[in-house]
Design an enzyme around this catalytic site. Structure first.
Site, PDB file in Angstrom:
ATOM      1  CB  SER A  65       2.255  -0.260 -11.683  1.00 32.61           C
ATOM      2  OG  SER A  65       3.161   0.932 -11.133  1.00 32.61           O
ATOM      3  N   GLY A  66       3.040  -1.452  -7.918  1.00 31.39           N
ATOM      4  CA  GLY A  66       3.888  -2.192  -7.161  1.00 31.39           C
ATOM      5  C   GLY A  66       5.267  -1.242  -6.623  1.00 31.39           C
ATOM      6  CB  ALA A  67       8.505  -2.003  -5.435  1.00 28.68           C
ATOM      7  CG  ASP A  68       9.050   4.845  -7.600  1.00 27.21           C
ATOM      8  OD1 ASP A  68       9.723   4.533  -8.551  1.00 27.21           O
ATOM      9  OD2 ASP A  68       8.842   5.837  -6.947  1.00 27.21           O
ATOM     10  CG  ASN A  96       8.704  -6.128   1.486  1.00 26.92           C
ATOM     11  OD1 ASN A  96       8.868  -5.019   1.201  1.00 26.92           O
ATOM     12  ND2 ASN A  96       8.417  -7.244   0.696  1.00 26.92           N
ATOM     13  CG  LEU A 121       4.624  -4.930  -0.882  1.00 29.25           C
ATOM     14  CD1 LEU A 121       4.579  -6.317  -0.162  1.00 29.25           C
ATOM     15  CD2 LEU A 121       5.915  -4.224  -0.490  1.00 29.25           C
ATOM     16  CD  GLU A 153       7.977  -8.640  -2.662  1.00 27.75           C
ATOM     17  OE1 GLU A 153       7.334  -7.366  -2.567  1.00 27.75           O
ATOM     18  OE2 GLU A 153       9.102  -8.755  -2.588  1.00 27.75           O
TER      19      GLU A 153
END
Ligand SMILES: CCCCCCC/C=C/C(=O)SCCNC(=O)CCNC(=O)[C@H](O)C(C)(C)COP(=O)(O)OP(=O)(O)OC[C@H]1O[C@@H](n2cnc3c(N)ncnc32)[C@H](O)[C@@H]1OP(=O)(O)O
Length: 272
Positions: A65-68, A96, A121, A153
């Protein structure tokens, strides 16, 4: 190498370097340091002469689920006196750039076992993989940059138009719409295993990969990847640099931090 959180495991079964996201309870969301560790593992796989394929697996119902959002909150709260520019250069830009660069420059064949949805990301990293297999038709990629006050990104400004086409990319990015299986099939995903259990899916992919690769002259596949990448590597590297510098302005203004906080407080939910 520091596996700070223990959310990522790896093993080498030559010619495969298998990396597994193993935090299903939090949908395999990744903090900045987890992305760093992932990038370091890619570097390790790249340097190992016994490795020809780097396989990304996950666990549970989401790929990632991507960035915490909790780690973003922590980064925001730590060193409150530090200027925002310095803070986000180290917490966002450097990480990044590094993780995206490790994917774009990776010499081994990158295979993503997409057991479920991927967001942000992490979805961008899936789009950088050479081959993506899906567990079933319930997978999707979501790039919620417009909803989070961010911009593209992970080199998505190149990978998405290249793989999905320009207009489908606009539709998904401008309106924060998930890119579902029907659009991913054939453009990103090359095989659907039609399974409902992540461990069985991971095993089925590895069994098939072992069969498919045992008769190959493996140095050829690296030579082929090198040639296939020649035309797009420069574009990916340029996109990575421009994307992070544009996004840095967003972080300095503070809009993403507000929106990530709303996500963590469950005051914001993506429409799926
Ligand atoms: C420090 C620098 C970092 C560099 C990167 C910065 C750039 C950002 C890039 C991105 O990746 S943008 C994308 C960020 N991710 C999201 O926007 C997704 C957020 N999550 C959701 O919207 C929902 O969780 C969901 C994916 C739609 C699933 O909803 P569902 O109702 O099915 O499950 P939940 O109950 O919400 O989640 C279960 C459990 O997992 C925790 N969790 C989920 N996602 C995250 C996350 N991204 N970060 C931290 N934790 C997450 C969630 O809180 C639940 O835990 P509990 O509350 O039950 O303990």
């Amino acid at each position: 190498m520091d596996n700070y959180s223990g959310k990522i495991e790896y093993r080498i079964e030559a010619p495969f370097f298998i990396i597994k996201l193993s935090d299903p309870g939090r949908l395999n969301s990744l903090a900045g340091n987890d992305y760093l560790y992932l990038a370091q593992l890619l570097e390790k796989a790249d340097e190992d002469d016994c490795v020809y394929f780097t396989v990304l697996q996950s666990s549970g119902r989401f790929f990632s689920s991507g960035a915490d959002y909790l780690s973003i909150g922590k980064a925001q709260e730590t060193n409150k006196s530090e200027p925002e520019l310095n803070k986000w250069l180290s917490n966002f830009v450097s990480r990044n750039v590094y993780v995206t660069d490790m994917f774009t420059r990776h010499r081994k064949i990158l295979i993503c076992c997409l057991n479920g949805p991927a967001i942000g990301l992490s979805a961008a990293l899936c789009a950088l993989c050479d081959i993506v297999y899906s567990m079933n038709e319930n997978v999707y990629l979501l790039f919620p940059f417009a909803s989070l006050g961010l911009v593209t990104e992970g080199a998505t400004s190149v990978t998405l138009p290249l793989k999905l086409g320009n207009n489908a990319t606009y539709q998904a990015l401008m309106f924060n719409e998930p890119i579902k299986y029907d659009k991913l099939k054939g453009s990103v995903i090359t095989k659907n295993y039609g399974l409902n259990d992540t461990e069985k899916f991971n095993t089925a992919v590895m069994d098939e990969l072992r069969q498919k690769t045992n008769h190959l002259y493996l140095p050829s596949i690296l030579g082929i990847k090198k040639l296939l990448m020649i035309n797009i590597r420069d574009q990916l590297e340029r996109a990575n640099a421009v994307e992070v510098n544009d996004a840095l302005k967003c972080w300095v203004k503070g809009e993403p931090q507000k929106r990530f906080k709303e996500l963590s407080l469950k005051q914001r939910k993506h429409k799926l």
